[in-house]
Design a protein around this motif. Structure first.
Motif, short mmCIF file in Angstrom:
data_model
loop_
_atom_site.label_atom_id
_atom_site.label_comp_id
_atom_site.label_asym_id
_atom_site.label_seq_id
_atom_site.Cartn_x
_atom_site.Cartn_y
_atom_site.Cartn_z
N ASP A 1 0.86 -1.14 -0.05
CA ASP A 1 0.07 -0.07 0.01
C ASP A 1 0.95 1.51 -0.08
N ALA B 1 -1.32 6.37 -10.39
CA ALA B 1 -2.40 5.86 -9.56
C ALA B 1 -3.14 6.92 -9.18
N ARG C 1 -4.95 8.53 -12.10
CA ARG C 1 -6.06 7.66 -12.68
C ARG C 1 -7.11 7.92 -11.80
N ALA C 2 -7.02 7.69 -10.52
CA ALA C 2 -8.15 8.06 -9.67
C ALA C 2 -9.00 9.14 -9.81
N GLU D 1 -10.91 8.75 -13.21
CA GLU D 1 -11.74 7.85 -13.18
C GLU D 1 -12.80 8.05 -12.06
N LEU E 1 -12.49 7.86 -8.73
CA LEU E 1 -12.10 6.78 -7.62
C LEU E 1 -11.90 7.68 -6.38
N LEU F 1 -9.91 7.87 -3.07
CA LEU F 1 -8.85 7.66 -2.41
C LEU F 1 -8.82 7.85 -0.88
N VAL G 1 -3.00 5.16 -1.58
CA VAL G 1 -3.38 4.33 -2.44
C VAL G 1 -3.06 2.94 -2.20
N GLU G 2 -4.26 2.06 -1.88
CA GLU G 2 -4.12 0.68 -1.39
C GLU G 2 -3.66 -0.30 -2.61
N GLU H 1 -5.09 -2.90 -3.67
CA GLU H 1 -6.21 -3.33 -4.80
C GLU H 1 -6.32 -2.26 -5.62
N THR H 2 -5.93 -0.78 -5.68
CA THR H 2 -6.00 0.03 -6.77
C THR H 2 -5.26 -0.35 -8.01
#
Length: 425
Positions: free
Chosen positions: A337, A368, A371-372, A375, A377, A379, A406-407, A409-410
């Motif tokens: 993470d 990341a 991208r979040a 999209e 997402l 965080l 940023v975990e 799974e992302t």
């Protein structure tokens, strides 16, 4: 008590004789002269000046209000002071102008049976010159609560056990041993919680590692693990998948058979003890992840790249497996993470166990976060104390600036692609 020169007395008074420390030294004297032989005393730290002064002497940061001071540890810290090298009783005699009363107080007496036995037991294993040896011997004499008839046996066993422990506070354990293996066959429970041997061994370990003696089961377990000892060899596990085992023995076949069935394997210390000496061929690339979700996704996708999951802060068995793989010449690559605990794990594996890092750069983090944003997402907020990232100094700075975690799974789809192709950048 050895004579202290007039020059040293003057220096001790100048350094430690002020009004700020007067109550601290008074409480220390009361503890030494008490007929109850307390192994600790409480000191009031009402303001920052007092807190800082006592913290400097005790060798650790204390908190405002009241703090608990361990007598044996204070004595050890004072003796290790490069300026004076005086024990607690000597310091108090200098500051107060009178010796510490020994009648009924249990103050250390040179040549006492406990001190002599402790030094002899340590000397038999080359430990008598350890920085903590004198403080431990004196603690054993004052507070050990060991019957004189039991002293020879218990100190001898303590010396044998301590010789097998990792007692260097600046180094991680190189090998792991089960607590049960340290006990004698005739007394397999002698090191279990509550026993005299366990108590005096852990006191020496606490002094060696500069920590307070453990007050409960969790602290005892933590201290054993600092010393390279697992409390048991079956409870802790490390999750593994598709390890490329080189052997044709029954153990290796059992693990490989689980992979063929699509089943990950939880390995214990007992499993590792039964494993062949060599696990994998030199050059085998093994991925190391933080979360079980990546293992699950790899299994479901039919990806057979070797994978070890440390599940947050690595357990003792996880570290033991990584050490075994690295000793075989495997190339370990870790991803975790992007939060401060995850970075702390990555830094520890990178610096202490020479584990390479996999998509743990500032560029990976930035991609990341971008991208979040694209999209939409969510965080999590980045909380906690920042951790430096010496493999890429820009990473810690960027994380602090973006303030987003940023975990793992992302990154899931990207990490699976890496595992599928066998390329771990």
């Amino acid at each position: 008590m050895a004579e202290v020169s007039a020059r040293v007395r003057e220096q001790v008074r100048a350094a430690w004789g002020g009004a700020v420390l007067r109550e601290f030294w008074a409480q220390a004297r009361e503890a030494l002269e008490s007929a109850k032989r307390p192994d600790r005393f409480s000191v009031a730290l009402p303001d920052e000046t007092t807190r800082a002064a006592v913290s400097e002497i005790y060798g650790r940061e204390l908190y405002l209000g009241h703090s608990r001071i361990m007598v044996a540890k204070l004595d050890q810290v004072l003796r290790a002071d490069g300026r004076f090298g005086l024990g607690l009783a000597q310091v108090l005699e200098v500051l107060h102008g009178e010796p510490v009363a020994t009648a009924g107080s249990g103050a250390p007496e040179p040549g006492s049976a406990a001190i002599a036995q402790a030094h002899a037991a340590l000397a038999a294993h080359g430990l008598d010159r350890s920085p903590w040896a004198e403080a431990w011997a004196r603690w054993l004499h004052q507070y050990g609560r060991v019957a004189e008839a039991e002293l020879p046996r218990l100190t001898d066993r303590a010396g044998s056990v301590l010789a097998a422990l990792a007692l260097d506070p600046g180094a991680a354990p190189a090998v792991w041993v089960s607590r049960a293996d340290l006990a004698t066959p005739d007394e397999p429970t002698e090191l279990d919680d509550g026993g005299a041997l366990s108590r005096i061994v852990l006191r020496a370990a606490a002094l060696a590692h500069h920590v307070d003696p453990p007050a409960g089961e969790r602290e005892r377990r933590s201290l054993w693990e600092r010393c390279g000892v697992t409390v048991d060899d079956v409870a802790g596990t490390v999750l593994s998948w598709a390890l490329p085992l080189r052997g044709a023995d029954a153990w290796s076949r059992s693990i490989t058979g689980r992979t063929e069935l699509g089943l990950p394997t939880h390995l214990t210390h007992r499993d590792l003890a039964a494993a062949p000496e060599r696990l994998v061929e030199p050059g085998a690339v093994v991925a190391v992840c933080e979360r079980p979700r990546l293992v699950e996704a790899s299994v479901r996708a039919g990806i057979r790249h070797p994978l070890v999951c440390v599940s947050g802060t690595p357990s003792t068995v996880a570290l033991a497996l990584l050490d075994r793989l690295r000793a075989d010449g495997a190339l370990l690559r870790h991803h975790g993470d992007f939060d401060w605990p995850g970075i702390a794990v990555a830094r520890s594996l990178w610096s202490e166990r020479q584990v390479g890092l996999w998509r743990m750069s500032a560029a990976d983090y930035r991609a990341a976060v971008d991208r979040a944003a694209r999209e939409r997402l969510d965080l999590p907020n980045l909380v906690g104390t920042p951790v430096e990232t010496p493999w890429d100094p820009e990473l810690a700075e960027l994380m602090s600036t973006a303030s987003r975690a940023v975990e793992e799974e992302t990154f899931l789809s990207t990490l699976l692609d890496d595992l599928r192709t066998g390329t771990l950048p």
